[in-house]
Design a protein around this motif. Structure first.
Motif, PDB file in Angstrom:
ATOM      1  N   VAL A 271      51.974  29.057  36.606  1.00 37.35           N
ATOM      2  CA  VAL A 271      51.506  29.687  36.116  1.00 37.35           C
ATOM      3  C   VAL A 271      51.014  31.433  35.557  1.00 37.35           C
ATOM      4  N   LEU A 275      48.284  31.728  32.392  1.00 39.32           N
ATOM      5  CA  LEU A 275      47.675  32.827  32.696  1.00 39.32           C
ATOM      6  C   LEU A 275      47.169  34.438  31.483  1.00 39.32           C
ATOM      7  N   LEU A 277      49.758  36.116  31.779  1.00 38.74           N
ATOM      8  CA  LEU A 277      50.893  37.349  32.842  1.00 38.74           C
ATOM      9  C   LEU A 277      52.301  37.564  32.655  1.00 38.74           C
ATOM     10  N   GLN A 289      42.496  51.198  30.524  1.00 34.40           N
ATOM     11  CA  GLN A 289      43.945  51.429  31.037  1.00 34.40           C
ATOM     12  C   GLN A 289      44.830  49.652  29.994  1.00 34.40           C
TER      13      GLN A 289
ATOM     14  N   PHE B 188      42.928  27.074  33.380  1.00 32.46           N
ATOM     15  CA  PHE B 188      42.149  28.138  34.969  1.00 32.46           C
ATOM     16  C   PHE B 188      40.888  29.453  34.781  1.00 32.46           C
ATOM     17  N   GLU B 195      37.487  40.433  39.942  1.00 32.69           N
ATOM     18  CA  GLU B 195      38.002  40.722  41.250  1.00 32.69           C
ATOM     19  C   GLU B 195      37.318  41.203  42.113  1.00 32.69           C
ATOM     20  N   VAL B 268      46.965  28.707  41.759  1.00 35.10           N
ATOM     21  CA  VAL B 268      47.193  29.289  41.034  1.00 35.10           C
ATOM     22  C   VAL B 268      46.664  30.926  42.400  1.00 35.10           C
ATOM     23  N   LEU B 272      49.368  34.009  43.187  1.00 37.04           N
ATOM     24  CA  LEU B 272      49.174  35.320  42.508  1.00 37.04           C
ATOM     25  C   LEU B 272      49.030  35.611  44.256  1.00 37.04           C
ATOM     26  N   GLY B 276      51.688  39.388  45.350  1.00 37.30           N
ATOM     27  CA  GLY B 276      50.765  40.401  45.521  1.00 37.30           C
ATOM     28  C   GLY B 276      50.122  40.893  44.752  1.00 37.30           C
ATOM     29  N   LEU B 277      50.193  40.050  43.526  1.00 39.81           N
ATOM     30  CA  LEU B 277      49.217  39.748  42.085  1.00 39.81           C
ATOM     31  C   LEU B 277      47.867  40.500  42.760  1.00 39.81           C
ATOM     32  N   VAL B 291      49.074  51.016  38.141  1.00 38.78           N
ATOM     33  CA  VAL B 291      48.436  50.213  37.913  1.00 38.78           C
ATOM     34  C   VAL B 291      48.038  49.339  38.892  1.00 38.78           C
ATOM     35  N   LYS B 295      43.247  43.759  38.845  1.00 38.47           N
ATOM     36  CA  LYS B 295      42.490  44.706  37.444  1.00 38.47           C
ATOM     37  C   LYS B 295      43.243  44.369  36.229  1.00 38.47           C
ATOM     38  N   VAL B 296      44.507  44.021  36.209  1.00 34.46           N
ATOM     39  CA  VAL B 296      45.735  43.731  35.475  1.00 34.46           C
ATOM     40  C   VAL B 296      45.788  41.591  35.314  1.00 34.46           C
ATOM     41  N   VAL B 297      45.233  41.213  36.026  1.00 33.61           N
ATOM     42  CA  VAL B 297      45.429  39.785  36.667  1.00 33.61           C
ATOM     43  C   VAL B 297      43.505  39.330  35.833  1.00 33.61           C
ATOM     44  N   LYS B 298      42.404  40.653  36.462  1.00 39.74           N
ATOM     45  CA  LYS B 298      41.269  40.684  35.684  1.00 39.74           C
ATOM     46  C   LYS B 298      41.198  40.716  33.905  1.00 39.74           C
ATOM     47  N   ALA B 299      42.128  41.147  33.590  1.00 42.09           N
ATOM     48  CA  ALA B 299      42.109  41.344  32.252  1.00 42.09           C
ATOM     49  C   ALA B 299      42.786  39.971  31.323  1.00 42.09           C
ATOM     50  N   VAL B 300      43.393  39.283  31.852  1.00 43.08           N
ATOM     51  CA  VAL B 300      44.215  38.951  31.395  1.00 43.08           C
ATOM     52  C   VAL B 300      42.972  37.291  31.407  1.00 43.08           C
ATOM     53  N   LEU B 301      42.674  36.930  32.869  1.00 45.61           N
ATOM     54  CA  LEU B 301      41.971  35.973  32.502  1.00 45.61           C
ATOM     55  C   LEU B 301      40.541  35.726  31.403  1.00 45.61           C
TER      56      LEU B 301
END
Lengths: 431, 431
Positions: A271, A275, A277, A289, B188, B195, B268, B272, B276-277, B291, B295-301
């Motif tokens: 996963v 993704l 990550l 950021q 995915f 978010e 997934v 996540l 704790g992501l 961080v 917001k990081v997960v959002k940025a990679v999707l």
């Protein structure tokens, strides 16, 4: 004779190294421990005192150090009169610490290959990209640099050398098998720095087959092994440091590395990787950021050293060697089994850290007394394996051998001499 | 009569809203689109021109706006003479945009509940935490504020009101079912802002059962439904906006929301969440950077709007209503089926954005002509459902009903009058 040890790195392995150095401070002298985070060094020193690991009264001092700074590192080596540096910090630090050792003349020991933070899985052989470029410099300066002196790489390289020296006339294949059959009771955690752990698996899988480099994908090649103590376990062919030196030093056509993985690890890894990550390349959030995803994943995962108190079960790591002796084909498995709870009881770390942290201290003892103080750069298989393995047996990492004659402890002729005789048999005394 | 529309938000839904406003600019007047990212507004305007969506020559203008800034938002409303604001921006903006509308007298329409970035899944009823606290203020200012006028919430609330008005004497239960049977071909992706998507599922699942709030865990309650067109689909009971108003406005004892999920989504999400992501709370990396993992997960999707060109398949969203009519128990399913590729062909967005973006434009048309210009705050079920559903039928979102008499299109007596008559039957004309 060399003495006074500077340990760089204060994670789970650094904790084991500190305890083991303390247990042998009659030979090793002063012990210094340095890390970016001073408080982690202090916590380790407190643990050493709590467990009364110091063999004799002696110096045990914490230092804050940015080991990417060669000048500061060299200064600390000089200020502490350290003649041996054990690098168990991040894999990104090897080259700067090695440079500081070459400048000061201190012996250098590490347990994993150098990595560039922005590169994943470089061209094989990996040692050729960084470490081996410094060979001549080490030889010219007369600096002893022992590369990859943990368990794997490290002890498994010594097993390969021992197989070559004592058990085979010709080796056809070496399969290094690393299985952790332990249970930390968490949903998911890596057993060492998540950043380094995941980086091992995000690129191609390089193996040495039929005398050349072969590339596969991660989790592409699966193999189940029936192992001593831990039973039948599923592993996957994985890229790993030791293949990159053994392939160049032993003349063996097939060298592969197999890492045990549970279903949970594979699911989480798949996963996160899919993704994006696990990427070491910075991305930008909607808020602007700049963030490296892998460092965020590392930040949310449990600190590997926090797993130790609840860890149960055992590890099994060894070399399955096939070849010919006296004209007859044979197969030998040389291995160690370690117990998580026992390791925690002795040094406050689990068995993954224990198996990685005891060997560099054995290497330091062999450098201190001269046996391994070769005044040049060497991978473990280029050094005599018997004194190393004999010493490890008495330091808590006994080796066993399984062949046509059965499964039995490995013993060594050198057990009676040298530094080995001086080493307290800590576990036997305690048990 | 109100006219001139300010659209706030330039994601996939904003794209649909802009196209649909353009298709009805003879009624709606000038169209302005504002977002934090000016370039996204420009891209939408370019798409409107490319598809020739403007019905008559008229203003279509892009603006950069930080809609958390009430003063700037009010200024833009005044400067553009906008009498209607359609908020399809982030769910964190509702209260500041509503405040700007109250100050300027503009009508307000949104499609999802207000959220505090640092709070997940607050105490039910959710509307009571933010929106409904402003009811008196709206009434005093005579400001029309239509809450949750997307598909769900929105159209499904109108379905519930229609069931109450025309199909039942007593309703015992409403099960809102939202299934996306489409395929975007990626490993995915979420179909709208990741978010907001993940935030829906990381807290408790609130449902209204036996006349009181009931709490479950996500993925705890599963139910398979045999649905028109898309067939048998697996759903899980999920918390959702509309339960929080329908439960307070309809006097129905059981109101539940069921969202369809595939195995991949659950895997997934589970990984996540457990790592704790999906946390909205800042963490600190080893390097000291602060961080927010989500917001990081959002940025990679993948950007949800990037999925549209390859999206195939259909959505099915509707209300399964059970109760009594003329002394007899009955069961009615009122629903819409939308096609991803058709939506993309018409407005350049997939069906999830299409179903969410067309209804607020229908609401804007009903406010423009007066039918829904009620001068107070209202959830959709508090407004007459027939003109809304009739209009939607001609704007690309036809509704159907399935009951003991079979499965057939829903038609409305109001079809001949009001703004409905003026609305071009875009799809029919094209088809």
């Amino acid at each position: 004779m060399k003495k006074n040890v500077l340990i760089i790195g204060a994670g789970g392995v650094g904790q084991v190294v500190a305890h083991k150095c303390a247990q042998h401070n009659d030979v090793l002298g002063d012990i210094h421990i340095a890390s970016r985070t001073f408080a982690k060094c202090e916590a380790i020193i407190q643990s050493v005192h709590e467990k009364k690991s110091l063999k004799t009264a002696g110096k045990l001092v914490a230092h804050a150090l940015d080991a990417l700074n060669v000048e500061k590192t060299a200064e600390l080596i000089r200020a502490t009169n350290s003649q041996i540096v054990i690098n168990v910090g991040s894999a990104f630090l090897n080259m700067s610490i090695l440079t500081a050792c070459i400048r000061t003349g201190a012996a250098y020991i590490d347990t994993a290959i150098h990595e560039d933070p922005l590169k994943i899985c470089e061209t094989p052989p990996w040692y050729g990209n960084y470490e081996w470029k410094r060979r001549e410099e080490c030889a010219k300066a007369g600096v002893t640099a022992v590369l990859g002196a943990g368990f794997d790489p490290g002890v498994v390289n010594a097993y390969a050398a021992l197989a070559r020296d004592e058990h085979f006339d010709r080796i056809d294949s070496i399969d290094i098998i690393d299985v952790n059959a332990g249970d930390h009771g968490r949903y998911f955690a890596t057993n060492f720095d998540p950043e380094i752990n995941f980086r091992e698996f995000t690129g191609q899988v390089w193996s040495w087959q039929k005398g050349k480099w072969t590339s596969n994908k991660m989790f592409e090649v699966r193999k189940d092994w029936d192992l001593p103590v831990v039973g039948t376990r599923t592993t996957y062919m994985t890229g790993h440091d030791e293949i990159h030196s053994l392939s160049q030093n032993l003349g063996v056509p097939d060298i592969r590395f197999w890492m045990g993985f549970g279903e949970r690890y594979i699911t989480v890894f798949t996963v996160l990787k899919n993704l994006g990550l696990l990427s070491e390349q910075p991305i930008r959030t909607a808020e602007g950021q700049e963030v490296v995803p892998l460092k965020v994943v590392k930040a949310v995962l449990p600190d590997p050293s926090s797993l130790a108190p609840d860890y149960t079960g055992k590890t099994c790591i060894g070399d399955l060697v096939k070849g010919v002796k006296n004209g007859k084909p044979r197969e030998v498995f040389i291995y160690n089994v370690s117990d998580h709870a026992e390791a925690y009881g002795e040094v406050g770390s689990q068995a993954i850290s224990y198996t990685a942290g005891v060997p560099p201290v054995a290497a330091a003892l062999l450098i201190a007394e001269g046996t391994w103080d070769v005044g040049r750069m060497a991978n473990v298989e280029e050094l005599p394996p018997q004194p190393f393995l004999g010493l490890l047996g008495r330091m808590g990492l006994p080796s066993r051998i399984k062949d046509e004659a059965g499964d039995r402890p490995l013993t060594f002729d050198t057990d009676g001499g040298g530094v080995a005789a001086k080493v307290a048999v800590r576990r036997a005394a305690a048990g």
